[in-house]
Design an enzyme around this catalytic site. Structure first.
Site, short mmCIF file in Angstrom:
data_model
loop_
_atom_site.label_atom_id
_atom_site.label_comp_id
_atom_site.label_asym_id
_atom_site.label_seq_id
_atom_site.Cartn_x
_atom_site.Cartn_y
_atom_site.Cartn_z
N LEU A 36 0.83 -1.22 0.00
CA LEU A 36 0.00 0.00 0.00
C LEU A 36 0.86 1.26 0.00
O LEU A 36 2.00 1.27 0.47
CB LEU A 36 -0.95 0.02 1.20
CG LEU A 36 -0.41 0.23 2.62
CD1 LEU A 36 -0.13 1.69 2.94
CD2 LEU A 36 -1.42 -0.30 3.60
N GLU A 52 0.93 5.29 1.25
CA GLU A 52 0.26 6.24 2.14
C GLU A 52 -0.49 7.25 1.26
O GLU A 52 -0.08 7.58 0.16
CB GLU A 52 1.29 6.94 3.04
CG GLU A 52 1.78 5.99 4.11
CD GLU A 52 2.81 6.58 5.04
OE1 GLU A 52 2.82 7.81 5.22
OE2 GLU A 52 3.62 5.81 5.58
N GLY A 60 11.30 10.25 0.04
CA GLY A 60 11.51 10.18 1.48
C GLY A 60 10.48 9.23 2.06
O GLY A 60 10.01 8.33 1.39
N CYS A 89 9.62 4.42 4.33
CA CYS A 89 9.83 3.13 3.67
C CYS A 89 10.94 3.11 2.63
O CYS A 89 11.95 2.45 2.84
CB CYS A 89 8.52 2.66 3.07
SG CYS A 89 7.34 2.28 4.39
N LYS A 119 5.08 13.37 1.29
CA LYS A 119 4.25 13.29 0.09
C LYS A 119 2.89 13.89 0.45
O LYS A 119 2.57 14.01 1.64
CB LYS A 119 4.10 11.84 -0.38
CG LYS A 119 3.31 10.97 0.59
CD LYS A 119 3.26 9.52 0.19
CE LYS A 119 2.41 9.28 -1.03
NZ LYS A 119 2.14 7.84 -1.27
N1 LIG Z 1 3.48 2.93 6.01
C1 LIG Z 1 3.36 2.31 4.85
O1 LIG Z 1 2.89 2.90 3.87
C2 LIG Z 1 3.77 0.88 4.68
C3 LIG Z 1 4.53 0.25 5.63
N2 LIG Z 1 5.00 -1.02 5.40
C4 LIG Z 1 5.76 -1.70 6.43
O2 LIG Z 1 4.86 -1.98 7.50
C5 LIG Z 1 5.52 -1.90 8.75
C6 LIG Z 1 4.81 -0.90 9.64
O3 LIG Z 1 4.92 0.37 9.06
P1 LIG Z 1 4.04 1.60 9.58
O4 LIG Z 1 2.64 1.17 9.77
O5 LIG Z 1 4.33 2.71 8.65
O6 LIG Z 1 4.73 1.88 10.99
P2 LIG Z 1 4.14 2.68 12.24
O7 LIG Z 1 5.30 3.10 13.04
O8 LIG Z 1 3.15 3.70 11.77
O9 LIG Z 1 3.30 1.58 13.04
C7 LIG Z 1 3.87 0.54 13.74
C8 LIG Z 1 3.04 0.26 15.00
O10 LIG Z 1 3.51 -0.91 15.65
C9 LIG Z 1 3.44 -0.69 17.05
N3 LIG Z 1 4.34 -1.63 17.74
C10 LIG Z 1 5.68 -1.55 17.88
N4 LIG Z 1 6.14 -2.62 18.56
C11 LIG Z 1 5.07 -3.37 18.88
C12 LIG Z 1 4.91 -4.60 19.57
N5 LIG Z 1 5.96 -5.25 20.07
N6 LIG Z 1 3.67 -5.08 19.72
C13 LIG Z 1 2.61 -4.43 19.22
N7 LIG Z 1 2.70 -3.26 18.52
C14 LIG Z 1 3.92 -2.74 18.36
C15 LIG Z 1 3.82 0.77 17.21
O11 LIG Z 1 3.39 1.28 18.45
C16 LIG Z 1 3.11 1.39 16.02
O12 LIG Z 1 1.82 1.83 16.35
C17 LIG Z 1 6.97 -1.55 8.42
O13 LIG Z 1 7.70 -2.73 8.30
C18 LIG Z 1 6.88 -0.87 7.06
O14 LIG Z 1 8.06 -0.97 6.33
C19 LIG Z 1 4.67 -1.73 4.27
C20 LIG Z 1 3.90 -1.15 3.31
C21 LIG Z 1 3.38 0.20 3.43
O1 LIG Z 2 6.77 -0.01 1.55
C1 LIG Z 2 6.09 0.96 1.71
O2 LIG Z 2 5.85 1.45 2.78
C2 LIG Z 2 5.47 1.66 0.55
O3 LIG Z 2 6.46 2.58 0.01
C3 LIG Z 2 6.01 3.35 -1.10
O4 LIG Z 2 4.86 4.12 -0.74
P1 LIG Z 2 4.94 5.50 0.04
O5 LIG Z 2 6.18 5.52 0.87
O6 LIG Z 2 3.62 5.69 0.68
O7 LIG Z 2 5.06 6.66 -1.02
P2 LIG Z 2 5.35 6.75 -2.59
O8 LIG Z 2 4.13 7.17 -3.28
O9 LIG Z 2 6.05 5.57 -3.10
O10 LIG Z 2 6.35 7.98 -2.61
C4 LIG Z 2 7.61 7.86 -1.97
C5 LIG Z 2 8.43 9.11 -2.17
O11 LIG Z 2 8.84 9.22 -3.53
C6 LIG Z 2 8.57 10.52 -4.01
N1 LIG Z 2 8.29 10.43 -5.46
C7 LIG Z 2 7.34 9.58 -5.93
C8 LIG Z 2 7.08 9.50 -7.28
C9 LIG Z 2 7.81 10.28 -8.18
O12 LIG Z 2 7.64 10.23 -9.44
N2 LIG Z 2 8.75 11.11 -7.70
C10 LIG Z 2 9.02 11.21 -6.35
O13 LIG Z 2 9.91 11.98 -5.95
C11 LIG Z 2 7.39 11.00 -3.18
O14 LIG Z 2 7.31 12.40 -3.17
C12 LIG Z 2 7.71 10.41 -1.83
O15 LIG Z 2 8.58 11.24 -1.12
C13 LIG Z 2 5.57 2.40 -2.22
O16 LIG Z 2 5.04 3.18 -3.30
C14 LIG Z 2 4.50 1.42 -1.72
O17 LIG Z 2 4.15 0.52 -2.76
C15 LIG Z 2 5.07 0.66 -0.52
O18 LIG Z 2 4.11 -0.22 0.00
#
Ligand SMILES: NC(=O)C1=CN([C@@H]2O[C@H](COP(=O)(O)OP(=O)(O)OC[C@H]3O[C@@H](n4cnc5c(N)ncnc54)[C@H](O)[C@@H]3O)[C@@H](O)[C@H]2O)C=CC1
Ligand SMILES: O=C(O)[C@H]1O[C@H](OP(=O)(O)OP(=O)(O)OC[C@H]2O[C@@H](n3ccc(=O)[nH]c3=O)[C@H](O)[C@@H]2O)[C@H](O)[C@@H](O)[C@@H]1O
Length: 447
Positions: free
Chosen positions: A161, A163, A268, A271, A335
């Protein structure tokens, strides 16, 4: 009887996943170690800004008119263990302090706590982004700790997904990838992702290492596309070309595609940057660091963009120090449509200029609270207009719709000088120039 689902970690990924699972009709129990987050979610409030998530939450958290009551929250591991057939682990995996490697301590802790409470048959499904090889070790943790013994097992189901589109991407993913070690695990995951979510969605079944690698390679590819176009922007800059036209023209080739070719201050967030670094670190541990040395260049092009934006601003202001110059920064989040400021290029640029003596005022539609927390020494304004009032230069660093819809003529009346630097190549140069502004962007001709 329908499967019962738990979600461990209720951040950007977990809160969205939990609400989406309830939307699909499952009973869901979500746990987080942060009490305030659980209390907010119980009140139907999201701990972060994500379009559509609050509405989805309130459709399923008890206490709201017409809600299904299918989504509950807890801090009690025993309740989670007793409740779930399938447990999704969505905790954070940040970059280790001072290192490139991934900090696995949150995942290890979550899986350790969960495993000790698995008193009945259960499938633990990792969704966090982890270094390849992690799932194998975590499976051994579960085998060693779970009271249910062999009836408790692990699968890996990376998440893709974005953000700002988290709800939409979770309910309509473009593919589902599962790493499994048994037919039972595959069957359970097919059941979770059955219609409507799974209808027509490619379902890729594979082993643990491939599932883990799919995630990090996808993010590496996306990062590569962005740094590629930023390298082309530098070539355009040096030769008088226009990177926006170049991106359009190469993008008509289906093999290249138009997406993720927006040049500017680079990527940035929580991820892409940490994932490519953790990937390089893991390659080193596996003795194949040369396989991923190109990612070092991707990272370094990306980080250079931020400095180049600062230099573009300096030159546009006539060169020399920023001391005493007033700079308006539009955008703080990494973003648009998110309040996330983790490794935000916009805040990095704002911070660099501030540290060089510039008087920086920042405005962002949703990221102000988070920005203030990590950068308390910057000045903040309540609107774009207020940020721009008296500014010698305006830096557009996060491409919110609100900024694209600004009226350049009206803004020009409050600015000290009509100088706009578009760090995201997202504004219409003709519109701004027509209102008397000097428009500059990275990789584009000056007029
Ligand atoms: N944010 C995104 O768009 C995406 C994130 N990911 C991956 O998903 C994972 C989570 O990312 P986010 O949701 O962005 O992080 P986040 O920091 O927003 O959420 C993580 C949550 O886990 C909780 N947590 C930490 N340790 C814990 C434990 N021991 N037991 C229960 N809860 C605990 C934290 O309090 C926090 O609420 C990362 O590995 C990230 O790389 C993958 C795809 C998209
Ligand atoms: O692993 C993750 O957490 C996620 O990381 C990214 O998603 P996200 O970090 O939400 O944001 P993106 O839309 O990928 O943008 C990332 C950064 O690249 C920049 N960007 C994006 C596109 C572009 O053409 N140029 C550019 O500079 C954005 O401004 C932003 O800072 C991936 O797109 C998701 O598929 C993945 O699940």
């Amino acid at each position: 009887m329908s499967l019962k689902i738990t979600v461990i970690g209720t951040g950007y990924l977990g809160a969205t996943h939990a609400a989406a699972m309830a939307e699909l009709g499952f009973e869901v129990l979500a746990l987080d170690v942060v009490k305030e987050k659980i209390e907010m979610l119980e009140r139907g409030e999201t701990p972060m800004y994500e379009p559509g998530l609050e509405e989805l939450l309130r459709r399923h958290v008890a206490g709201f008119e017409g809600s299904t009551g299918r989504l509950r929250f807890t801090q009690d591991w025993a309740e989670v263990g007793a409740f779930g057939d399938v447990h999704f682990v969505c905790v954070n995996t940040p970059q280790k302090h001072g290192e490139y490697a991934c900090d696995m301590s949150y995942v290890e802790s979550a899986i350790g706590s969960l495993a000790a409470h698995l008193t009945r048959p259960a499938l633990v499904v990792g969704k966090s982004t982890v270094p390849v090889g992690s799932a194998d070790g975590l499976a051994r943790t579960i085998a060693a700790l779970a009271p249910a013994g062999a009836d408790a097992e692990l699968a890996w189901n990376p998440e893709f997904l974005r953000e700002g589109f988290a709800v939409q991407d979770t309910l309509h993913p473009d593919r589902i990838v599962v790493g499994v070690r048994s037919e039972r695990a595959e069957r359970l995951l097919r059941e979770v992702y059955a219609t409507p979510l799974g209808e027509g969605t490619p379902f890729v079944v594979t082993d643990f290492p491939t599932a883990e690698l799919v995630k990090t390679s996808a993010n590496s590819f996306l990062a590569t596309k962005i740094s590629f176009i930023n390298a082309m922007a530098e070539m355009c800059e040096a030769s008088g070309g226009d990177v926006a036209k170049l991106a359009e023209a190469i993008g008509y080739d289906d093999r290249i595609g138009k997406k993720f070719l927006r040049a500017g201050i680079g990527f940035g967030g929580g991820c892409l940057p940490k994932d490519i670094r953790a990937f390089m670190a893991r390659a080193g541990e596996l003795g194949v660091d040369q396989a991923l040395t190109f990612l070092r260049e991707i990272d370094s092009i990306n980080m250079r963009q931020r400095g180049q934006m600062v230099e573009l601003a300096r030159q546009a202001l006539g060169g020399g120090p920023f001391l005493g110059r007033r700079i308006a920064v539009l955008g703080a989040t990494f973003k648009p449509d998110s309040d996330d400021v983790r490794d935000s290029p916009a805040l990095n640029v704002a911070g660099q200029i501030h540290l060089q003596g510039g008087q920086v005022t920042v405005y962002d539609p949703k990221g102000m609270d988070n920005a203030r927390r990590i950068f308390p020494t910057l000045a903040y304004a309540d609107s774009a207009r207020e940020a721009v009032r008296g500014a010698d230069a305006v830096l557009h660093l996060t491409e919110w719709r609100e900024f694209r819809e600004l009226d350049p003529a009206a803004l020009g009346e409050v600015a000290a000088a009509r100088l706009i630097l578009d760090g995201r190549n997202a504004l219409d140069p003709a519109l701004w120039r027509a209102a008397g502004w000097t428009y500059r962007a990275m990789g584009r001709p000056t007029a």
